[in-house]
Scaffold this active site. Structure first.
Site, PDB file in Angstrom:
ATOM      1  N   GLY A 121       0.508  -1.248   0.373  1.00 58.91           N
ATOM      2  CA  GLY A 121      -0.244   0.019  -0.022  1.00 58.91           C
ATOM      3  C   GLY A 121       0.967   1.149  -0.370  1.00 58.91           C
ATOM      4  O   GLY A 121       1.633   1.748   1.325  1.00 58.91           O
ATOM      5  N   THR A 123       0.191   4.088  -3.040  1.00 60.15           N
ATOM      6  CA  THR A 123       0.093   4.820  -4.051  1.00 60.15           C
ATOM      7  C   THR A 123      -1.957   5.566  -3.152  1.00 60.15           C
ATOM      8  O   THR A 123      -2.591   4.608  -2.573  1.00 60.15           O
ATOM      9  CB  THR A 123      -1.244   4.008  -4.783  1.00 60.15           C
ATOM     10  OG1 THR A 123      -0.146   3.603  -5.575  1.00 60.15           O
ATOM     11  CG2 THR A 123      -1.520   5.979  -6.173  1.00 60.15           C
ATOM     12  N   GLU A 243      10.991  -4.305  -8.689  1.00 57.33           N
ATOM     13  CA  GLU A 243       9.203  -4.517  -9.060  1.00 57.33           C
ATOM     14  C   GLU A 243       9.420  -4.238 -10.418  1.00 57.33           C
ATOM     15  O   GLU A 243       9.084  -4.805 -11.279  1.00 57.33           O
ATOM     16  CB  GLU A 243       8.452  -3.369  -8.439  1.00 57.33           C
ATOM     17  CG  GLU A 243       6.919  -3.267  -8.428  1.00 57.33           C
ATOM     18  CD  GLU A 243       6.508  -2.334  -7.688  1.00 57.33           C
ATOM     19  OE1 GLU A 243       7.505  -1.186  -7.702  1.00 57.33           O
ATOM     20  OE2 GLU A 243       5.418  -2.395  -7.192  1.00 57.33           O
TER      21      GLU A 243
HETATM   22  C1  LIG Z   1      -4.072  -2.095 -11.809  1.00 56.28           C
HETATM   23  C2  LIG Z   1      -3.937  -1.436 -10.933  1.00 56.28           C
HETATM   24  C3  LIG Z   1      -3.050  -1.752 -10.002  1.00 56.28           C
HETATM   25  C4  LIG Z   1      -2.416  -1.118  -9.112  1.00 56.28           C
HETATM   26  N1  LIG Z   1      -1.509  -1.563  -7.725  1.00 56.28           N
HETATM   27  C5  LIG Z   1      -1.066  -0.810  -7.119  1.00 56.28           C
HETATM   28  C6  LIG Z   1      -0.804  -1.280  -5.596  1.00 56.28           C
HETATM   29  O1  LIG Z   1      -0.614  -2.642  -5.178  1.00 56.28           O
HETATM   30  N2  LIG Z   1      -0.373  -0.626  -4.410  1.00 56.28           N
HETATM   31  C7  LIG Z   1       0.497   0.384  -5.202  1.00 56.28           C
HETATM   32  O2  LIG Z   1       0.540   1.459  -4.334  1.00 56.28           O
HETATM   33  N3  LIG Z   1      -0.164   1.503  -6.154  1.00 56.28           N
HETATM   34  C8  LIG Z   1      -1.205   0.359  -6.933  1.00 56.28           C
HETATM   35  N4  LIG Z   1      -1.277   1.580  -8.109  1.00 56.28           N
HETATM   36  C9  LIG Z   1      -1.000   2.498  -8.831  1.00 56.28           C
HETATM   37  C10 LIG Z   1      -0.298   3.154  -9.683  1.00 56.28           C
HETATM   38  O3  LIG Z   1       1.026   2.079  -8.755  1.00 56.28           O
HETATM   39  C11 LIG Z   1      -0.605   4.394 -10.281  1.00 56.28           C
HETATM   40  O4  LIG Z   1      -1.759   4.475 -10.495  1.00 56.28           O
HETATM   41  C12 LIG Z   1       0.182   5.025 -11.047  1.00 56.28           C
HETATM   42  O5  LIG Z   1       1.682   5.228 -10.375  1.00 56.28           O
HETATM   43  C13 LIG Z   1      -0.022   6.635 -11.119  1.00 56.28           C
HETATM   44  O6  LIG Z   1      -0.094   7.634  -9.744  1.00 56.28           O
HETATM   45  P1  LIG Z   1      -1.621   7.254 -10.077  1.00 56.28           P
HETATM   46  O7  LIG Z   1      -2.446   7.101 -10.941  1.00 56.28           O
HETATM   47  O8  LIG Z   1      -2.483   8.461  -9.528  1.00 56.28           O
HETATM   48  O9  LIG Z   1      -1.485   8.924 -10.998  1.00 56.28           O
HETATM   49  P2  LIG Z   1      -1.634  10.734 -11.040  1.00 56.28           P
HETATM   50  O10 LIG Z   1      -0.084  11.565 -10.294  1.00 56.28           O
HETATM   51  O11 LIG Z   1      -2.951  11.581 -10.971  1.00 56.28           O
HETATM   52  O12 LIG Z   1      -1.188  11.019 -12.328  1.00 56.28           O
HETATM   53  C14 LIG Z   1      -1.640  10.617 -13.745  1.00 56.28           C
HETATM   54  C15 LIG Z   1      -1.539  11.459 -15.133  1.00 56.28           C
HETATM   55  O13 LIG Z   1      -0.133  12.084 -15.181  1.00 56.28           O
HETATM   56  C16 LIG Z   1       1.031  12.374 -15.252  1.00 56.28           C
HETATM   57  N5  LIG Z   1       1.820  12.982 -14.382  1.00 56.28           N
HETATM   58  C17 LIG Z   1       1.123  13.445 -12.989  1.00 56.28           C
HETATM   59  N6  LIG Z   1       2.397  14.099 -12.134  1.00 56.28           N
HETATM   60  C18 LIG Z   1       2.840  15.085 -14.183  1.00 56.28           C
HETATM   61  C19 LIG Z   1       4.629  15.212 -13.959  1.00 56.28           C
HETATM   62  N7  LIG Z   1       5.269  15.971 -13.224  1.00 56.28           N
HETATM   63  N8  LIG Z   1       5.151  15.698 -15.354  1.00 56.28           N
HETATM   64  C20 LIG Z   1       4.253  14.478 -16.661  1.00 56.28           C
HETATM   65  N9  LIG Z   1       3.291  13.809 -16.250  1.00 56.28           N
HETATM   66  C21 LIG Z   1       2.770  13.487 -14.414  1.00 56.28           C
HETATM   67  C22 LIG Z   1       1.326  10.576 -15.500  1.00 56.28           C
HETATM   68  O14 LIG Z   1       2.401  10.410 -15.423  1.00 56.28           O
HETATM   69  C23 LIG Z   1      -0.106   9.960 -14.733  1.00 56.28           C
HETATM   70  O15 LIG Z   1       0.091   9.534 -16.652  1.00 56.28           O
HETATM   71  C24 LIG Z   1      -2.325   0.695  -9.346  1.00 56.28           C
HETATM   72  C25 LIG Z   1      -2.641   0.766 -10.270  1.00 56.28           C
HETATM   73  C26 LIG Z   1      -3.667   0.354 -10.839  1.00 56.28           C
HETATM   74  C27 LIG Z   1      -4.136   1.280 -12.193  1.00 56.28           C
END
Ligand SMILES: Cc1cc2nc3c(=O)[nH]c(=O)nc-3n(C[C@H](O)[C@H](O)[C@H](O)COP(=O)(O)OP(=O)(O)OC[C@H]3O[C@@H](n4cnc5c(N)ncnc54)[C@H](O)[C@@H]3O)c2cc1C
Length: 385
Positions: A121, A123, A243
């Site tokens: 956990g 995100t 990872e």
């Molecule tokens: C099916 C699934 C399983 C997952 N499993 C896990 C898990 O087990 N544990 C866990 O902790 N997390 C997990 N995640 C979370 C995953 O790691 C995040 O969704 C991912 O890191 C993106 O974070 P976010 O969704 O908050 O996107 P956001 O931070 O909201 O970003 C949205 C978009 O904007 C872009 N962006 C943001 N800031 C910038 C910047 N400064 N410059 C350029 N681009 C930018 C990002 O690249 C992204 O494309 C999972 C996600 C999914 C969909």
């Protein structure tokens, strides 16, 4: 190395196991969004999920290249290791930073399959990729922490006994650096469920058992703090190289699946009185997918070799994940093109794998963040955040 001539004995054994779980098995689970419990049990029973755990704690003590071969073969067979891949690398936080008592308490039981450590956990909904802004907070109260907050996208939480949780123990504004003041706790999900932890599944475009977690005064013994309080972010970053390399290996497996399926179909399917694969318009994208995948596999192998020789590999692990996820995505799209209408038919497994492999350009780290790392850390361009 993850090119398909390494760890041949492991690859053969994993292929035999995967043959017991054909496309129809994964199609049924996908339709029902069900967890592949039998598959995960088979992998556990044959010891494949504990290859990275040292022999002293009941595992096989093999290098990361061996774990990469296991996951690559699962994906190449048409299966999906995402139901359990986290167990391979998440335990590294305990192995590298846990106390001897924690290792003795957990690792042998993880290796035997008695305890599942599938959940990780990090995100949170409001912080996104800016991890230092997480707000889930563990307040110390005597010999326990009291945790409050929310996580999102915590995959496999419903199928895990333990969770590695990153939370704040000092507010960001009171920490010397934004990355200070975060700690890693091992949460016993069996105790936490019904004692303040609520798990809410999120239905997604792929079968991934991902969830949202709500912590309402969840108590965690101080004995479950991994390493030092306030240093947790560093411990989590440490584990991210493994990872990324392992997930890149899964993408290589996906890519090989798509290329093998497309090649076979292009040879067999006849239109205009000849195999469609005789047309260069069909065969060139297959060849291009192969070229791109081999290049990506080379980078995965390089990153894994650096990791196994305990050398810095953060940049290579990130580049491997970027290249492999893009190569598998190109191969997925090519495979749908090659199959025409049948690319969309459930029974061919291609549309399912297409959805599954798309995830890896977003998780565990989006492509943009990797490009930002390379731009600023490798090429010295000015930071944008
Ligand atoms: C099916 C699934 C399983 C997952 N499993 C896990 C898990 O087990 N544990 C866990 O902790 N997390 C997990 N995640 C979370 C995953 O790691 C995040 O969704 C991912 O890191 C993106 O974070 P976010 O969704 O908050 O996107 P956001 O931070 O909201 O970003 C949205 C978009 O904007 C872009 N962006 C943001 N800031 C910038 C910047 N400064 N410059 C350029 N681009 C930018 C990002 O690249 C992204 O494309 C999972 C996600 C999914 C969909």
């Amino acid at each position: 190395m993850t090119s398909d001539d390494t760890h041949q004995d492991i690859r053969d054994a994993v292929r035999r196991l995967c043959a017991r779980f054909p496309g129809s098995y994964w199609q049924t689970l996908d339709r029902e969004r069900a967890y592949p419990a039998e598959f995960v049990k088979a992998l556990t029973d044959e010891g494949w999920l504990s290859v990275l755990i040292p022999e002293a704690y009941g595992g096989a003590g093999l290098p990361l290249t061996a774990a990469a071969a296991v996951l690559e073969e699962i994906h190449r067979s048409g299966g999906n290791g995402a139901a359990c891949h986290a167990q391979m690398y998440t335990m590294g936080v305990v192995l590298r930073h846990g106390s001897e008592a924690q290792k003795q308490a957990w690792l042998p039981r993880i290796a035997s399959g008695e305890i599942r450590l599938q959940a990780f956990g990090v995100t949170e909904p409001s912080s996104g990729v800016d991890t230092t802004r997480i707000t889930t907070f563990a307040r110390r109260d005597g010999d326990r922490y009291v945790v409050n907050g929310q996580k999102i996208w915590t995959s496999r939480a419903e199928h895990s006994d333990l969770m590695v949780l990153l939370c704040r123990t000092t507010p960001r504004e009171e920490s010397t650096r934004p990355s200070d003041g975060m700690s890693v706790l091992l949460v016993d999900m069996r105790q936490a469920k019904g004692a303040g932890l609520t798990i809410r599944p999120i239905r997604t475009m792929l079968n991934h058992a991902t969830t949202e977690l709500f912590f309402d005064d969840v108590e965690v013994p101080v004995a479950n703090l991994v390493g030092e309080e306030g240093k947790g972010f560093r411990y989590i970053l440490d584990g991210m190289n493994a990872e990324r390399i392992l997930i890149a290996a899964e993408c290589i497996g996906d890519g090989r699946f798509f290329i093998e399926r497309a090649s076979a179909y292009a040879k067999a399917r006849e239109v205009f009185g000849r195999p469609i694969g005789q047309n260069q318009g069909v065969q060139f994208p297959i060849a291009r997918a192969h070229v791109q995948l081999e290049a990506a596999a080379g980078m995965v192998a390089r990153a894994a070799a650096l990791y196994d020789s305990a050398q810095p590999c953060g940049t290579e692990a990130n580049m491997a994940k970027l290249l492999a996820s893009e190569a598998s995505w190109f191969a997925a799209d090519m495979c749908i093109h090659t199959h025409g209408g049948f690319g969309f038919a459930e029974e061919y497994d291609i549309e399912r794998k297409f959805r599954e492999t798309r995830l890896y350009q977003t998780a565990p780290i989006p492509t943009n963040l990797i490009l930002s790392h390379v731009a600023t850390h490798v090429l010295g361009l000015p930071k944008s955040f």
